[in-house]
Design a protein around this motif. Sequence first.
Motif, short mmCIF file in Angstrom:
data_model
loop_
_atom_site.label_atom_id
_atom_site.label_comp_id
_atom_site.label_asym_id
_atom_site.label_seq_id
_atom_site.Cartn_x
_atom_site.Cartn_y
_atom_site.Cartn_z
N THR A 102 0.83 -1.21 0.00
CA THR A 102 0.00 0.00 0.00
C THR A 102 0.86 1.25 0.00
O THR A 102 0.62 2.20 -0.76
CB THR A 102 -0.94 0.01 1.23
OG1 THR A 102 -1.80 -1.12 1.17
CG2 THR A 102 -1.77 1.28 1.25
N ILE A 103 1.89 1.25 0.85
CA ILE A 103 2.79 2.41 0.90
C ILE A 103 3.50 2.60 -0.43
O ILE A 103 3.58 3.72 -0.96
CB ILE A 103 3.82 2.26 2.04
CG1 ILE A 103 3.11 2.29 3.39
CG2 ILE A 103 4.87 3.37 1.97
CD1 ILE A 103 4.02 1.94 4.57
N ASP A 104 4.04 1.50 -0.99
CA ASP A 104 4.74 1.59 -2.27
C ASP A 104 3.81 2.09 -3.38
O ASP A 104 4.23 2.88 -4.24
CB ASP A 104 5.31 0.23 -2.66
CG ASP A 104 6.48 -0.19 -1.78
OD1 ASP A 104 7.05 0.69 -1.12
OD2 ASP A 104 6.80 -1.39 -1.75
N SER A 105 2.57 1.64 -3.35
CA SER A 105 1.60 2.08 -4.37
C SER A 105 1.33 3.58 -4.24
O SER A 105 1.23 4.29 -5.24
CB SER A 105 0.29 1.30 -4.22
OG SER A 105 0.49 -0.07 -4.47
N LYS A 106 1.24 4.05 -3.00
CA LYS A 106 0.99 5.48 -2.79
C LYS A 106 2.20 6.32 -3.19
O LYS A 106 2.04 7.40 -3.77
CB LYS A 106 0.62 5.74 -1.33
CG LYS A 106 -0.76 5.21 -0.96
CD LYS A 106 -1.14 5.59 0.45
CE LYS A 106 -2.58 5.16 0.76
NZ LYS A 106 -3.00 5.56 2.11
N VAL A 107 3.40 5.82 -2.89
CA VAL A 107 4.61 6.55 -3.30
C VAL A 107 4.66 6.66 -4.82
O VAL A 107 4.95 7.73 -5.38
CB VAL A 107 5.87 5.84 -2.78
CG1 VAL A 107 7.13 6.44 -3.41
CG2 VAL A 107 5.94 5.96 -1.26
N SER A 108 4.37 5.56 -5.51
CA SER A 108 4.36 5.58 -6.97
C SER A 108 3.29 6.52 -7.51
O SER A 108 3.52 7.27 -8.45
CB SER A 108 4.13 4.15 -7.50
OG SER A 108 4.03 4.14 -8.91
N ALA A 109 2.11 6.48 -6.88
CA ALA A 109 1.01 7.33 -7.34
C ALA A 109 1.33 8.81 -7.12
O ALA A 109 1.04 9.66 -7.98
CB ALA A 109 -0.27 6.96 -6.60
N ILE A 110 1.94 9.13 -5.98
CA ILE A 110 2.32 10.52 -5.71
C ILE A 110 3.36 10.99 -6.72
O ILE A 110 3.34 12.14 -7.18
CB ILE A 110 2.86 10.66 -4.27
CG1 ILE A 110 1.70 10.65 -3.28
CG2 ILE A 110 3.66 11.94 -4.11
CD1 ILE A 110 0.80 11.88 -3.34
#
Length: 456
Positions: free
Chosen positions: A39-47
């Motif tokens: 979830t964190i990695d997905s949010k970092v990528s999305a940001i």
Amino acid sequence: MALTATGIGSGLDINTIVGVLVDAEKVPKEAIFNKKEQTIDSKVSAIGTLKSALSTFQDALEKLKDGNNINQKSVSTGDNQFFTATADKTAETGSYNIQVEQLATTHKVAGINIADPTAAVGEGSLDLSVNGQSFSVVVGAAESLEDIARNINDATDNVGVTATIITSDAGSRLVLSSDVEGSDNQISIAATDTAGTSLNDMFGGVNLTELQEAKPSIIYVDGQKLTSQSNEITGAVTGVTLNLTDADVNTTSTVKIELDKEGIKGNITGFVDAYNSLMGSIAKLSAYDQEKKTSAALQGDAMVRSIESQTRNMISSRVSVDSESVALYDIGITADRYGKLSIDSTKLDTVIDQDIGSIEGLFSTDETGLAVQLDELVEGYVKPTGLIDSRNNAYTSDKQRLDTQREDFTLKMELLQTRLFKQFNAMDLIVGQLNQQSGSIISGLNSLPGVVRSEN
């Protein structure tokens, strides 16, 4: 009795039992850790994707913040070799005939030739002046032409003189050149000797030779003469800068200034495309799939919602331009029911031809211009220490906390495994001892007189 192998006393597969018990506690927790990390990695990528889209949008805004890029003029000078030309937004469309009679030149003077440029030349000082400003350099008794040239060039109060040494068949001489062209920038030099007359003999009176006369540039614009102290001429034609490169008064060149419609439309199209791309990225990053019942990485994110709502509000607002209000609709840009922008080329062409000032005002007006406001909004998110960097820092902290939790949990599982092995081994030893005692008792009973063994 000491056991030499795990489970030998009880006959149980202790390794497997302990592994199953540990996994029963470890596997669900590790699944939670993995999901949090994903979830964190997905949010970092999305940001990162969001920041990239905002930066692309900001690049398009930069071109519209500057009125010169909206009310821009194209300049053509044919294949002439006498000058180049540029124009800003104040230039009026039209055609102008240009003749270059003379280029501006820098003033150059030189002292007498000497045989050795490294030999001492005298003691005293040299006072140099250009266009009413002056400075001095001290000449030491042991200093050479090379030292004098270096001292002149390195002087902190040098007012625009460059010194070089030219060596020819006649010897070496110090040459002084004005840094700026034009007759106003002539060099004068006064030599003062503190011992002998060497400096005056080298630079004083008739000993100072003019190598190049300081001249102004001379051009004719539609037959009207203009003299300038520079080869860069501004003001001869409003909004136009000419950079002179050659001269021939008998050759006439033409400067043609036109409104750069294609350049203007290109900048506006770039803005619309970048806006649509940004809104598309936001929609994708914050989407919810009803069929799969899955959320995108930034679904429901307050920052994303804020960017979207603020941007759309600004896009739909009107800007005051010369006591009137102008909106995107007025220049041919409209939004469909999904918020996607499109351009009515015919309407935009008409506004460019008839009222280019309204387009400039809409986008470039200080503080209230659409591009100005949007750029300020985006900058708050993408700048270093901006909101996106702050969010990334928060994600980094979350990842570090998760790593710490993983390490603590791994240690906890290792301790659990050690404890279970200790407990099962203790049980295994006891069971082994009991089995041994049981075997001894049965053997003793079987050896008693009168005991009849049953045959199988």
